[in-house]
Scaffold this motif. Sequence first.
Motif, PDB file in Angstrom:
ATOM      1  N   PRO A  72       0.840  -1.216  -0.078  1.00 23.19           N
ATOM      2  CA  PRO A  72      -0.180   0.072  -0.098  1.00 23.19           C
ATOM      3  C   PRO A  72       0.767   1.121  -0.026  1.00 23.19           C
ATOM      4  N   VAL A  73       0.260   2.436  -0.149  1.00 23.87           N
ATOM      5  CA  VAL A  73       0.894   3.697  -0.064  1.00 23.87           C
ATOM      6  C   VAL A  73       0.400   4.154   1.242  1.00 23.87           C
ATOM      7  N   ALA A  74       1.124   5.321   1.834  1.00 23.20           N
ATOM      8  CA  ALA A  74       0.534   5.790   3.143  1.00 23.20           C
ATOM      9  C   ALA A  74       1.101   7.378   2.798  1.00 23.20           C
ATOM     10  N   ILE A  75       0.035   8.337   2.866  1.00 16.88           N
ATOM     11  CA  ILE A  75      -0.069   9.645   2.487  1.00 16.88           C
ATOM     12  C   ILE A  75      -0.326  10.687   3.755  1.00 16.88           C
ATOM     13  N   MET A  76       0.781  11.777   4.010  1.00 14.49           N
ATOM     14  CA  MET A  76       0.328  12.516   4.805  1.00 14.49           C
ATOM     15  C   MET A  76      -0.638  13.494   4.516  1.00 14.49           C
ATOM     16  N   LEU A  77      -1.693  13.862   5.074  1.00 12.20           N
ATOM     17  CA  LEU A  77      -2.856  14.954   4.830  1.00 12.20           C
ATOM     18  C   LEU A  77      -2.859  15.762   5.676  1.00 12.20           C
ATOM     19  N   ASN A  78      -2.978  17.142   5.036  1.00 11.57           N
ATOM     20  CA  ASN A  78      -2.945  18.452   5.978  1.00 11.57           C
ATOM     21  C   ASN A  78      -4.520  18.432   6.588  1.00 11.57           C
ATOM     22  N   ASN A  79      -4.509  18.798   7.786  1.00 10.88           N
ATOM     23  CA  ASN A  79      -5.676  18.710   8.415  1.00 10.88           C
ATOM     24  C   ASN A  79      -6.091  20.422   9.450  1.00 10.88           C
ATOM     25  N   LEU A  80      -5.262  21.232   8.787  1.00 14.53           N
ATOM     26  CA  LEU A  80      -5.695  22.352   9.491  1.00 14.53           C
ATOM     27  C   LEU A  80      -7.119  22.947   8.850  1.00 14.53           C
ATOM     28  N   ARG A  81      -7.854  23.770   9.730  1.00  5.79           N
ATOM     29  CA  ARG A  81      -9.244  24.238   9.296  1.00  5.79           C
ATOM     30  C   ARG A  81      -8.737  24.839   7.847  1.00  5.79           C
ATOM     31  N   THR A 105      -3.574  18.368  14.212  1.00  6.19           N
ATOM     32  CA  THR A 105      -3.317  17.183  13.802  1.00  6.19           C
ATOM     33  C   THR A 105      -3.137  16.962  12.376  1.00  6.19           C
ATOM     34  N   ARG A 106      -2.587  15.674  11.867  1.00  6.80           N
ATOM     35  CA  ARG A 106      -2.497  15.458  10.514  1.00  6.80           C
ATOM     36  C   ARG A 106      -3.048  14.141  10.336  1.00  6.80           C
ATOM     37  N   SER A 125       3.803  17.581   5.544  1.00  7.98           N
ATOM     38  CA  SER A 125       5.370  17.033   5.918  1.00  7.98           C
ATOM     39  C   SER A 125       5.324  15.795   7.067  1.00  7.98           C
ATOM     40  N   ALA A 126       6.448  15.371   6.936  1.00 11.36           N
ATOM     41  CA  ALA A 126       6.538  13.966   7.564  1.00 11.36           C
ATOM     42  C   ALA A 126       6.969  14.306   9.131  1.00 11.36           C
ATOM     43  N   ARG A 127       6.601  13.323  10.131  1.00 12.40           N
ATOM     44  CA  ARG A 127       7.101  13.203  11.298  1.00 12.40           C
ATOM     45  C   ARG A 127       7.707  11.612  11.552  1.00 12.40           C
ATOM     46  N   GLN A 128       8.421  11.537  12.587  1.00 16.19           N
ATOM     47  CA  GLN A 128       9.011  10.112  12.754  1.00 16.19           C
ATOM     48  C   GLN A 128       7.900   9.214  13.070  1.00 16.19           C
ATOM     49  N   TYR A 129       6.860   9.528  13.658  1.00 18.35           N
ATOM     50  CA  TYR A 129       5.777   8.456  14.447  1.00 18.35           C
ATOM     51  C   TYR A 129       5.005   8.064  13.115  1.00 18.35           C
ATOM     52  N   TYR A 130       4.685   8.993  12.197  1.00 17.51           N
ATOM     53  CA  TYR A 130       3.704   8.650  11.028  1.00 17.51           C
ATOM     54  C   TYR A 130       4.744   7.669  10.015  1.00 17.51           C
ATOM     55  N   TRP A 131       5.774   7.838  10.008  1.00 20.23           N
ATOM     56  CA  TRP A 131       6.586   7.025   9.031  1.00 20.23           C
ATOM     57  C   TRP A 131       6.605   5.523   9.797  1.00 20.23           C
ATOM     58  N   GLU A 132       6.914   5.660  11.013  1.00 14.78           N
ATOM     59  CA  GLU A 132       6.773   4.166  11.868  1.00 14.78           C
ATOM     60  C   GLU A 132       5.417   3.655  11.966  1.00 14.78           C
ATOM     61  N   ILE A 133       4.343   4.249  11.683  1.00 18.74           N
ATOM     62  CA  ILE A 133       3.077   3.593  11.549  1.00 18.74           C
ATOM     63  C   ILE A 133       3.126   3.216  10.177  1.00 18.74           C
ATOM     64  N   ALA A 134       3.494   3.944   8.952  1.00 24.59           N
ATOM     65  CA  ALA A 134       3.593   3.391   7.799  1.00 24.59           C
ATOM     66  C   ALA A 134       4.485   2.006   7.543  1.00 24.59           C
ATOM     67  N   GLY A 145       8.151  17.291   2.551  1.00 22.99           N
ATOM     68  CA  GLY A 145       8.871  17.925   3.633  1.00 22.99           C
ATOM     69  C   GLY A 145       8.870  17.053   4.653  1.00 22.99           C
ATOM     70  N   ALA A 146       9.614  17.455   5.801  1.00 26.39           N
ATOM     71  CA  ALA A 146       9.651  16.517   7.025  1.00 26.39           C
ATOM     72  C   ALA A 146      10.218  17.356   8.157  1.00 26.39           C
TER      73      ALA A 146
END
Length: 361
Positions: A72-81, A105-106, A125-134, A145-146
């Motif tokens: 699968p692919v895991a994509i970072m999505l922006n969640n600002l209002r 949140t993202r 952009s990426a964070r360490q823990y999002y990558w670990e979940i992926a 970015g990251a």
Amino acid sequence: MKRLTCLFCALLLLLLPACGDTSGDPSASPSEPPVSTAPATPDPMPTPTPEPAFYHPLTGLPCENDLSGTRPVAIMLNNLREALPQQGNSQADIIYEVLAEGGITRMLAVYQEPGSLGLVGSVRSARQYYWEIAQGHDAVYIHAGASPEFYNTKSRLGLFTVDGVNGYYSSANAGMFWRDRERISGHRYAFEHSLLTSGEAITAMLAKEGKEAHKESYLYEMVFTDDGTPVQGSAATTVTVPFSNYKTGVFHYDTASGLYQVEEYGEPYIDGNDGSQVAVTNLIVLQTSYVVLDDAGRVKVDLSSGQGFFACGGKIIPITWEKGAAENQLRYYDEDGSPLALGRGKTYVCITPASRTVMAE
């Protein structure tokens, strides 16, 4: 002559019942229908429903193709209002929502078959823990970015990720990302909320990089069942999940569809591509500790183990969970310590500070 014939026929009809009447003769036997000696035809056996050829790895739903070996692919999505609505979010098989910094949140949206997607974004952009979940899904990680922490990890380990801000995939020649400040009709977005990709671009990238297949030893271990409603669960027609003073998620159970419909910021959480509201079969809340890392408010999230909740079918139960090393999958357990069985369908995972109180009613 014609009249006599008619009178004769009428008299004949009057006499017929009398000739057949045996009620006054005790020796007469009433007429009985003939008894058939042919054997009775047995009822046909019901045709059994054929077992599906395959089950979808991330949802447990029947599918036509074997996807167990496909990454699968895991994509970072922006969640600002001000960045909403997102695009492509309603098609995610699993959504992980985690704090990024400063109470925002993202989402990490995981897609087993990205080829069916339209537009996806806006990508952040990426964070360490999002990558670990992926990593737990052996997914190809897509971001823009990251944090310094993750760039250090990426450099140290020589990781392959698809970055829309730095490196090859940030160039126009890559054909992977582009910016559209009017990506939703009637909206005008800030530059940082404008980065998009698509299912077509993702599929082409995976083929070019040879990243379509799981590593040989990988197997997603999640258990699914036809009805994931917890037998001993408490009522959970509305579940409120606070992440921070800025963001709270609300999940309303719809009995007609059997799905939890998602709201945030007091409004339906919708997909900007078609206006549909995100709805899922399974809601999982993982409670853990957050530690602030820097002046920007970036955080470190403990993904070792903890407690949480599982809601499905309008009921909720407490659970425990564990992950540990980056390559490990998230694993969920019921109160007896048995692996949790999810209902067949999409899943939404909220990873919240343990200090926040989850409410269900």
